[in-house]
Design a protein around this motif. Structure first.
Motif, PDB file in Angstrom:
ATOM      1  N   LEU A  74      33.118  46.692  42.622  1.00 17.69           N
ATOM      2  CA  LEU A  74      33.324  45.486  43.418  1.00 17.69           C
ATOM      3  C   LEU A  74      34.759  44.955  43.292  1.00 17.69           C
ATOM      4  O   LEU A  74      35.309  44.418  44.253  1.00 17.69           O
ATOM      5  CB  LEU A  74      32.312  44.410  43.002  1.00 17.69           C
ATOM      6  N   ARG A  75      35.375  45.114  42.142  1.00 17.05           N
ATOM      7  CA  ARG A  75      36.736  44.592  41.949  1.00 17.05           C
ATOM      8  C   ARG A  75      37.750  45.303  42.842  1.00 17.05           C
ATOM      9  O   ARG A  75      38.871  44.818  43.021  1.00 17.05           O
ATOM     10  CB  ARG A  75      37.141  44.722  40.480  1.00 17.05           C
ATOM     11  N   GLN A  76      37.366  46.451  43.409  1.00 20.70           N
ATOM     12  CA  GLN A  76      38.269  47.173  44.295  1.00 20.70           C
ATOM     13  C   GLN A  76      38.105  46.786  45.765  1.00 20.70           C
ATOM     14  O   GLN A  76      38.854  47.272  46.619  1.00 20.70           O
ATOM     15  CB  GLN A  76      38.084  48.687  44.129  1.00 20.70           C
ATOM     16  N   HIS A  77      37.131  45.948  46.054  1.00 21.46           N
ATOM     17  CA  HIS A  77      37.008  45.425  47.427  1.00 21.46           C
ATOM     18  C   HIS A  77      36.578  43.951  47.352  1.00 21.46           C
ATOM     19  O   HIS A  77      35.559  43.541  47.872  1.00 21.46           O
ATOM     20  CB  HIS A  77      36.053  46.269  48.285  1.00 21.46           C
ATOM     21  N   ARG A  78      37.425  43.179  46.681  1.00 20.17           N
ATOM     22  CA  ARG A  78      37.137  41.759  46.452  1.00 20.17           C
ATOM     23  C   ARG A  78      36.994  40.971  47.751  1.00 20.17           C
ATOM     24  O   ARG A  78      36.343  39.927  47.772  1.00 20.17           O
ATOM     25  CB  ARG A  78      38.245  41.129  45.608  1.00 20.17           C
TER      26      ARG A  78
ATOM     27  N   ILE B 151      33.512  39.844  48.735  1.00 18.72           N
ATOM     28  CA  ILE B 151      32.726  38.953  47.870  1.00 18.72           C
ATOM     29  C   ILE B 151      32.179  37.756  48.643  1.00 18.72           C
ATOM     30  O   ILE B 151      31.022  37.365  48.467  1.00 18.72           O
ATOM     31  CB  ILE B 151      33.569  38.511  46.653  1.00 18.72           C
TER      32      ILE B 151
ATOM     33  N   ARG C  75      36.220  35.545  43.536  1.00 23.02           N
ATOM     34  CA  ARG C  75      37.026  36.643  44.084  1.00 23.02           C
ATOM     35  C   ARG C  75      38.018  37.177  43.055  1.00 23.02           C
ATOM     36  O   ARG C  75      38.476  38.320  43.156  1.00 23.02           O
ATOM     37  CB  ARG C  75      37.783  36.188  45.332  1.00 23.02           C
ATOM     38  N   ASN C  76      38.351  36.362  42.072  1.00 28.04           N
ATOM     39  CA  ASN C  76      39.304  36.778  41.044  1.00 28.04           C
ATOM     40  C   ASN C  76      38.632  37.184  39.735  1.00 28.04           C
ATOM     41  O   ASN C  76      39.309  37.415  38.737  1.00 28.04           O
ATOM     42  CB  ASN C  76      40.316  35.657  40.788  1.00 28.04           C
ATOM     43  N   TYR C  77      37.315  37.250  39.759  1.00 27.98           N
ATOM     44  CA  TYR C  77      36.547  37.696  38.596  1.00 27.98           C
ATOM     45  C   TYR C  77      36.469  39.220  38.628  1.00 27.98           C
ATOM     46  O   TYR C  77      36.476  39.840  39.696  1.00 27.98           O
ATOM     47  CB  TYR C  77      35.160  37.058  38.661  1.00 27.98           C
ATOM     48  N   ASP C  78      36.377  39.871  37.461  1.00 31.91           N
ATOM     49  CA  ASP C  78      36.425  41.336  37.400  1.00 31.91           C
ATOM     50  C   ASP C  78      35.094  42.025  37.730  1.00 31.91           C
ATOM     51  O   ASP C  78      35.067  43.215  37.998  1.00 31.91           O
ATOM     52  CB  ASP C  78      36.888  41.800  36.011  1.00 31.91           C
ATOM     53  N   TRP C  79      33.993  41.321  37.671  1.00 28.66           N
ATOM     54  CA  TRP C  79      32.665  41.852  38.010  1.00 28.66           C
ATOM     55  C   TRP C  79      32.331  43.156  37.274  1.00 28.66           C
ATOM     56  O   TRP C  79      32.168  44.214  37.904  1.00 28.66           O
ATOM     57  CB  TRP C  79      32.541  42.064  39.526  1.00 28.66           C
TER      58      TRP C  79
ATOM     59  N   ASN D 269      29.259  44.520  38.740  1.00 27.88           N
ATOM     60  CA  ASN D 269      29.360  44.827  40.158  1.00 27.88           C
ATOM     61  C   ASN D 269      28.401  43.999  41.020  1.00 27.88           C
ATOM     62  O   ASN D 269      28.120  42.855  40.681  1.00 27.88           O
ATOM     63  CB  ASN D 269      29.189  46.328  40.368  1.00 27.88           C
TER      64      ASN D 269
END
Length: 455
Positions: free
Chosen positions: A308-312, A315, A346-350, A353
């Motif tokens: 998920l962090r690669q397509h924020r 979110i 949106r700025n969280y690393d998840w 996911n």
């Protein structure tokens, strides 16, 4: 498209062959049996999707066979009973034992074909409903407007039109299971079963029986491989399978055949395999923890599901989707994420996911209050401390989720009733729910609106 397999059991050769020819003209696969013993044998050799069963036979009657078979599968394939000398009592007994229908001889071929179509439609619907109850999947395809998700959906649509085997890789919680089901649903095999094997959840002692089935005398238990024949077998987290089972599975998949536990005859299957793993399978091969032959069998079309962090940018859409989902499915009050809260997420690393995002949305809707979800609540959920409003209320975070939700809802409604001096209309407006729904909720929680407390 998956072709249904029908077993015709009748001791009259003319009827047996006529029905076989007509069904084959309708593009069904057909096996025949002249008596009860042959019927048992044919059913053991290949799992049927429907059985046409005569009642009066020289060795064992159809009612006895029906009773025996209805105790083995869940759900059992439909059985249509046929007889030229049946009585009302016989028909009632067959129906009571689970027969789909009772047809009198001489057979009307038009009625027979219509009954078969209806029985197979009913059987497929029951299996589909069973799968949905076991695995709730609110999304039908990966959600998002990012280029990463557009590429992923395009890959799934392209590979679905082939019968190629697929290996899905990606971190836990990214949606590999969802993508596997999408590929199946878009494929020519969509009328067949989507059978998931949760490799990590199979008890090692039962693994061979669960996958390959079992024979004991005249009884047979169909394993997951046979259940997936004509459809798709999804091996979820395949790297967790032990080496002995890998060897047996590789042999079965390579030849599309295997021998059941306790059996002696080869069983033929026709399956498409989709496998998933969050581990690097090639590295597992190098370390001797995964068989090289099985790896190359599975890795025909590799697809990587991005974290998920690669397509924020997706979110916001995911947050909106799961808010609507839980409002509908759990009858929770609607709450919208503020811009500040969305920006924080949106700025969280998840690390967990999409699975983690779904869980957080659910938690915020259950435990929070008010029309909007602001950054303070998000900070509390992402951190180690619960929201202060819940701490001061003495909320017990050790409760199971259902009980915790009920405890919070009860405290929340009682608080609102006290503030509104028992005015239910004001409470409904403040809570953002319909008054009739609020009354039902108060009744379920044992709240008397006149007293603002327990009834």
């Amino acid at each position: 498209m998956s072709v249904s397999h029908i077993l015709v059991v009748d001791d009259e050769p003319d009827i047996r062959e006529l029905v076989k020819e007509i069904l084959e003209d309708e593009h069904y696969r057909v096996s025949v049996a002249a008596d009860g013993a042959a019927a048992r044998q044919a059913r053991m050799e290949r799992r049927p999707d429907l059985i046409l069963l005569d009642i009066w036979m020289p060795d064992i009657d159809g009612i006895s066979l029906l009773k025996e078979w209805q105790q083995s599968d869940e759900p059992a394939p439909p059985v249509v009973v046929m007889s030229g000398h049946g009585t009302v009592e016989t028909a009632v007994e067959a129906t009571r034992l689970g027969a789909y229908d009772f047809l009198e001889k001489p057979l009307s071929m038009a009625k027979l074909l219509l009954t078969i179509r209806h029985a197979l439609d009913d059987y497929n619907l029951r299996r589909e409903n069973l799968g949905l109850r076991r695995h709730l999947r609110p999304l039908s395809r990966p959600l998002g407007r990012s280029q990463a998700m557009a590429t992923l959906r395009d890959q799934a649509e392209k590979v679905a039109q082939t019968d190629a085997w697929v290996l899905l890789s990606g971190e836990p919680g990214v949606g590999k299971r969802l993508l596997a089901r999408l590929i199946h649903n878009l494929s020519p095999r969509r009328e067949g079963d989507f059978v998931e094997v949760g490799v990590a959840t199979i008890v090692p002692a039962n693994a061979v029986m669960e996958l390959f089935g079992e024979e004991s005398g005249d009884k047979v238990r169909y394993g997951l491989l046979e259940q997936a024949s004509g459809g798709t077998l999804f091996l979820n987290e395949v790297a967790d399978m032990d080496l002995d089972l890998q060897a047996r599975l590789a042999s079965a998949l390579q030849g599309q055949s295997f021998v059941r536990l306790g059996g002696s005859r080869a069983v033929q299957i026709d399956i498409r395999v989709i496998a998933s793993s969050h581990k690097d399978l090639l590295e597992e091969v190098r370390r001797g923890r995964f068989r090289e032959d099985l790896y190359y069998l599975l890795n025909v079309v590799p697809i990587t599901v991005p974290p998920l962090r690669q397509h924020r940018e997706d979110i916001t859409d995911l947050l909106s989707y799961y808010v609507d989902f839980f409002v509908d499915s759990d009858a929770l009050p609607y709450r919208a994420f503020s811009v500040a809260a969305q920006n924080k997420l949106r700025n969280y690393d998840w690390p967990g996911n999409v699975r983690e995002l779904k869980s957080i949305v659910h938690r915020l809707l259950i435990l929070g209050a008010g029309e909007s979800i602001d950054i303070d609540e998000v900070d509390a959920v992402l951190g180690t401390q619960p929201p202060a409003t819940l701490q001061t209320a003495g909320f017990n975070f050790e409760l199971p989720l259902r009980q915790a939700r009920e405890q919070f809802e009860k405290a929340y409604i009682e608080h609102q009733l006290r503030n509104a001096d028992g005015n239910v209309s004001q409470v409904a407006k403040a809570a953002g729910i319909e008054r009739t729904h609020l009354y039902r909720k108060m009744k379920a929680l044992g709240i008397n609106p006149k007293e603002g407390g327990q009834a």
